[in-house]
Design a protein around this motif. Structure first.
Motif, PDB file in Angstrom:
ATOM      1  N   GLY A   1      -4.196  -6.021  16.790  1.00 54.22           N
ATOM      2  CA  GLY A   1      -3.087  -6.978  16.900  1.00 54.22           C
ATOM      3  C   GLY A   1      -2.722  -7.648  15.589  1.00 54.22           C
ATOM      4  O   GLY A   1      -1.712  -8.352  15.509  1.00 54.22           O
ATOM      5  N   GLN A   2      -3.512  -7.462  14.530  1.00 51.23           N
ATOM      6  CA  GLN A   2      -3.213  -8.139  13.259  1.00 51.23           C
ATOM      7  C   GLN A   2      -2.297  -7.270  12.387  1.00 51.23           C
ATOM      8  O   GLN A   2      -2.333  -6.049  12.455  1.00 51.23           O
ATOM      9  N   ASP A   3      -1.496  -7.968  11.559  1.00 49.78           N
ATOM     10  CA  ASP A   3      -0.579  -7.238  10.663  1.00 49.78           C
ATOM     11  C   ASP A   3      -1.315  -6.775   9.404  1.00 49.78           C
ATOM     12  O   ASP A   3      -1.959  -7.582   8.731  1.00 49.78           O
ATOM     13  N   VAL A   4      -1.181  -5.504   9.101  1.00 46.88           N
ATOM     14  CA  VAL A   4      -1.741  -4.968   7.850  1.00 46.88           C
ATOM     15  C   VAL A   4      -0.622  -4.229   7.127  1.00 46.88           C
ATOM     16  O   VAL A   4       0.076  -3.412   7.728  1.00 46.88           O
ATOM     17  N   THR A   5      -0.435  -4.549   5.842  1.00 46.18           N
ATOM     18  CA  THR A   5       0.566  -3.840   5.036  1.00 46.18           C
ATOM     19  C   THR A   5      -0.173  -3.008   3.996  1.00 46.18           C
ATOM     20  O   THR A   5      -1.024  -3.523   3.270  1.00 46.18           O
ATOM     21  N   ILE A   6       0.158  -1.728   3.957  1.00 50.27           N
ATOM     22  CA  ILE A   6      -0.499  -0.824   3.007  1.00 50.27           C
ATOM     23  C   ILE A   6       0.520  -0.427   1.940  1.00 50.27           C
ATOM     24  O   ILE A   6       1.634  -0.013   2.266  1.00 50.27           O
ATOM     25  N   LEU A   7       0.149  -0.573   0.690  1.00 51.88           N
ATOM     26  CA  LEU A   7       1.050  -0.234  -0.414  1.00 51.88           C
ATOM     27  C   LEU A   7       0.700   1.170  -0.896  1.00 51.88           C
ATOM     28  O   LEU A   7      -0.387   1.392  -1.428  1.00 51.88           O
ATOM     29  N   GLY A   8       1.608   2.124  -0.654  1.00 56.18           N
ATOM     30  CA  GLY A   8       1.379   3.494  -1.109  1.00 56.18           C
ATOM     31  C   GLY A   8       1.115   4.450   0.044  1.00 56.18           C
ATOM     32  O   GLY A   8       0.189   4.237   0.833  1.00 56.18           O
ATOM     33  N   ALA A   9       1.954   5.478   0.149  1.00 52.82           N
ATOM     34  CA  ALA A   9       1.792   6.496   1.202  1.00 52.82           C
ATOM     35  C   ALA A   9       1.204   7.766   0.609  1.00 52.82           C
ATOM     36  O   ALA A   9       1.708   8.866   0.821  1.00 52.82           O
TER      37      ALA A   9
ATOM     38  N   ILE B   1      -2.661   9.900  -0.056  1.00 50.55           N
ATOM     39  CA  ILE B   1      -3.694  10.337   0.892  1.00 50.55           C
ATOM     40  C   ILE B   1      -4.528   9.145   1.368  1.00 50.55           C
ATOM     41  O   ILE B   1      -4.816   9.014   2.562  1.00 50.55           O
ATOM     42  N   GLY B   2      -4.881   8.239   0.433  1.00 46.07           N
ATOM     43  CA  GLY B   2      -5.688   7.080   0.811  1.00 46.07           C
ATOM     44  C   GLY B   2      -4.929   6.138   1.734  1.00 46.07           C
ATOM     45  O   GLY B   2      -5.449   5.697   2.769  1.00 46.07           O
ATOM     46  N   GLY B   3      -3.693   5.812   1.368  1.00 45.15           N
ATOM     47  CA  GLY B   3      -2.901   4.855   2.153  1.00 45.15           C
ATOM     48  C   GLY B   3      -2.631   5.371   3.557  1.00 45.15           C
ATOM     49  O   GLY B   3      -2.767   4.622   4.546  1.00 45.15           O
ATOM     50  N   LEU B   4      -2.272   6.639   3.660  1.00 43.38           N
ATOM     51  CA  LEU B   4      -1.947   7.185   4.987  1.00 43.38           C
ATOM     52  C   LEU B   4      -3.202   7.320   5.853  1.00 43.38           C
ATOM     53  O   LEU B   4      -3.158   7.085   7.061  1.00 43.38           O
ATOM     54  N   THR B   5      -4.334   7.673   5.229  1.00 43.77           N
ATOM     55  CA  THR B   5      -5.575   7.753   6.028  1.00 43.77           C
ATOM     56  C   THR B   5      -5.942   6.363   6.545  1.00 43.77           C
ATOM     57  O   THR B   5      -6.326   6.207   7.715  1.00 43.77           O
TER      58      THR B   5
ATOM     59  N   VAL C   1      -3.222  -7.189   3.034  1.00 46.21           N
ATOM     60  CA  VAL C   1      -2.562  -6.179   2.194  1.00 46.21           C
ATOM     61  C   VAL C   1      -3.615  -5.237   1.601  1.00 46.21           C
ATOM     62  O   VAL C   1      -4.640  -5.680   1.074  1.00 46.21           O
ATOM     63  N   ILE C   2      -3.333  -3.933   1.713  1.00 50.71           N
ATOM     64  CA  ILE C   2      -4.229  -2.929   1.109  1.00 50.71           C
ATOM     65  C   ILE C   2      -3.475  -2.214  -0.009  1.00 50.71           C
ATOM     66  O   ILE C   2      -2.422  -1.615   0.231  1.00 50.71           O
ATOM     67  N   GLY C   3      -3.990  -2.292  -1.209  1.00 50.29           N
ATOM     68  CA  GLY C   3      -3.382  -1.601  -2.341  1.00 50.29           C
ATOM     69  C   GLY C   3      -3.925  -0.175  -2.404  1.00 50.29           C
ATOM     70  O   GLY C   3      -5.054   0.056  -2.830  1.00 50.29           O
ATOM     71  N   ALA C   4      -3.097   0.783  -1.942  1.00 47.19           N
ATOM     72  CA  ALA C   4      -3.460   2.213  -2.048  1.00 47.19           C
ATOM     73  C   ALA C   4      -2.437   2.834  -2.972  1.00 47.19           C
ATOM     74  O   ALA C   4      -1.922   3.915  -2.724  1.00 47.19           O
ATOM     75  N   ASP C   5      -2.137   2.096  -4.055  1.00 42.01           N
ATOM     76  CA  ASP C   5      -1.002   2.449  -4.909  1.00 42.01           C
ATOM     77  C   ASP C   5      -1.417   3.206  -6.173  1.00 42.01           C
ATOM     78  O   ASP C   5      -0.714   3.173  -7.187  1.00 42.01           O
ATOM     79  N   GLY C   6      -2.537   3.883  -6.090  1.00 41.41           N
ATOM     80  CA  GLY C   6      -2.874   4.920  -7.071  1.00 41.41           C
ATOM     81  C   GLY C   6      -3.253   4.427  -8.459  1.00 41.41           C
ATOM     82  O   GLY C   6      -3.593   3.263  -8.686  1.00 41.41           O
ATOM     83  N   LEU C   7      -3.152   5.372  -9.373  1.00 43.86           N
ATOM     84  CA  LEU C   7      -3.601   5.224 -10.753  1.00 43.86           C
ATOM     85  C   LEU C   7      -3.017   4.005 -11.471  1.00 43.86           C
ATOM     86  O   LEU C   7      -3.685   3.340 -12.248  1.00 43.86           O
ATOM     87  N   HIS C   8      -1.724   3.725 -11.245  1.00 37.83           N
ATOM     88  CA  HIS C   8      -1.078   2.618 -11.958  1.00 37.83           C
ATOM     89  C   HIS C   8      -0.889   1.431 -11.011  1.00 37.83           C
ATOM     90  O   HIS C   8       0.146   0.778 -11.004  1.00 37.83           O
ATOM     91  N   SER C   9      -1.913   1.169 -10.232  1.00 38.05           N
ATOM     92  CA  SER C   9      -1.847   0.184  -9.145  1.00 38.05           C
ATOM     93  C   SER C   9      -1.527  -1.239  -9.617  1.00 38.05           C
ATOM     94  O   SER C   9      -2.231  -1.798 -10.459  1.00 38.05           O
TER      95      SER C   9
END
Ligand SMILES: Cc1cc2nc3c(=O)[nH]c(=O)nc-3n(C[C@H](O)[C@H](O)[C@H](O)COP(=O)(O)OP(=O)(O)OC[C@H]3O[C@@H](n4cnc5c(N)ncnc54)[C@H](O)[C@@H]3O)c2cc1C
Length: 389
Positions: free
Chosen positions: A4-12, A14-18, A154-162
């Motif tokens: 029920g909690q809101d989670v925002t993931i930055l970056g689609a 492999i890591g972000g989508l998993t 917020v989850i930063g899955a925004d890669g090398l230049h995060s």
């Protein structure tokens, strides 16, 4: 506790989508923000070792993954110059119960994006994150062309230049390793081996493996050199430069390179593993936390492992305490893998002919007498099952 909690993931990626699939499966309301106008992937291959496959299985994606990927049959090390076999690890012999998958990157991304959408995840493309402020009560995200906005976790899955990494750790300080990697895919002739093949030569090596039912071959060709090259997926280079660099290699290697119509060049940099993987209502995973050299084929696999563990920790201990446990469970393992990858290239690159002869000879002997023991040097990586933690 994450339901029920809101989670925002930055970056689609492999890591972000998993992570999106794992969290939606635990009942979170997940939104993924991706800067690209649509979800696409570069034309390149990806080896997913058993420790990553276990996570895909636990997410219920195992069958779909096996149907979209090729099953890895083994690893064949050859002297790049003579073409002579050094060691041949058949997975049937040394790891009969383990599954190694060979994916086209676009197929894995497509599979994960579909699973995420099916689980109710909203994926917003064209959403470029300019800044993240990981506050204690809630994280704030500033998108290009929009005012800052408070988001739950917020989850930063925004890669090398995060940008998320920078918000928690300051700027990265990578250094050039003196190595570059070309990557290319070429059409198969049907005569290529089913195993991943490593051609090892002085100051360079080349890894090849089949993709998409054996219709394509993936090539990653690494050269030691002094001149700096950029780090990233989109730097095109003339494939003749790759051919020139490997012109002394055996016929099998040259026949593959001959068919490359395009090639991309990637400067290989060492990055320290992030010190802080979380702060307040914010955490990082995958390349955002621990970019690695590609010599253990574990970058995407670590991102997949991270995603599972972060989702499990958030579910078990909530957004307040879960991230701390996540870092505790993940950081040391990732640091060890990144260090092992850093050492691996040099093992392939003996420059001195005598050293190469002796090094290959020792490996050849070990491969004949005790292949299992040689392979078991990697069991700490492949046998790990983060879904049991
Ligand atoms: C030549 C080569 C071969 C490799 N082979 C393997 C292999 O065989 N096996 C393996 O496990 N690993 C391999 N890797 C490593 C692997 O590719 C990476 O570790 C993996 O892609 C990392 O996934 P990620 O999701 O963390 O980051 P990424 O895949 O980089 O995804 C990050 C996503 O975030 C988005 N993004 C970035 N910044 C923003 C922003 N500001 N706002 C919004 N979105 C943003 C990007 O567009 C991207 O979609 C290889 C790497 C290289 C270079």
């Amino acid at each position: 506790m994450i339901a029920g909690q809101d989670v925002t993931i930055l970056g689609a990626g492999i890591g972000g989508l998993t992570a999106a699939v794992a969290l939606a499966g635990r009942g979170a309301q997940v939104t993924v923000l991706e800067q690209a106008p649509e979800i696409t992937e570069v034309g390149a291959g990806l080896q997913i070792s058993p420790n990553g496959v276990r996570v895909l299985d636990a997410l219920g994606l195992g069958d779909a993954a096996r149907s979209r990927a090729m099953q890895g049959r083994g690893v064949w090390l050859r002297d790049g110059i003579s073409g002579r076999e050094v060691i041949d690890f058949s997975f049937e012999k040394v790891a009969p119960k383990a599954t190694f998958l060979l994916f086209h990157r676009a197929d894995l991304i497509d599979l994960l994006a579909k699973a995420a959408r099916d689980a109710g995840v909203v994926i917003r493309c064209g959403a470029q994150v300019e800044r993240v402020t990981p506050g204690l009560g809630a994280a704030t995200v500033k998108l290009a062309g929009a005012p800052s906005c408070e988001m739950g976790f917020v989850i930063g899955a925004d890669g090398l230049h995060s940008v998320t990494h920078s918000a928690m750790n300051g700027a990265r300080a990578p250094f050039f390793t003196g190595q570059v990697a070309w990557r290319a895919t070429v059409p198969a002739t049907g005569r290529e081996p089913a195993e991943a093949t490593v051609f090892m030569g002085p100051g360079r090596h080349m890894v090849t493996y089949p993709l998409r039912d054996g219709t394509m071959v993936n090539i990653v060709a690494v050269e030691e050199r002094g001149t700096w090259a950029d780090e990233g997926w989109n730097h095109q280079d003339d494939p003749d430069n790759m051919r020139k660099a490997f012109s002394g290699f055996c016929d099998d290697a040259q026949a593959l390179l001959e068919r490359a119509e395009t090639a991309h060049l990637w400067g290989l940099f060492r990055h320290p593993v992030a010190l802080n993987w979380h702060y307040g209502h914010c955490a990082i995973l995958g390349d955002a936390a621990h970019p690695t050299l590609p010599f253990m084929a574990q970058g995407a696999v670590m991102a997949i492992e991270d995603a599972w563990v972060l989702a499990a920790c958030l579910d078990r201990d909530g957004p307040q305490n879960g991230p701390q446990r996540y870092q505790l469970l993940r950081r040391a393992r990732c640091e060890k893998i990144v260090a092992a990858a850093g050492k691996n290239a040099r093992n392939y690159h003996y420059a001195n002919p005598l050293a190469r002869h002796l090094g290959h000879g020792a490996l050849r002997l070990a491969g004949r007498l005790a292949p299992q023991q040689v392979f078991n040097r990697f069991s700490w990586i492949y046998d790990a099952d983060v879904t049991k933690a």
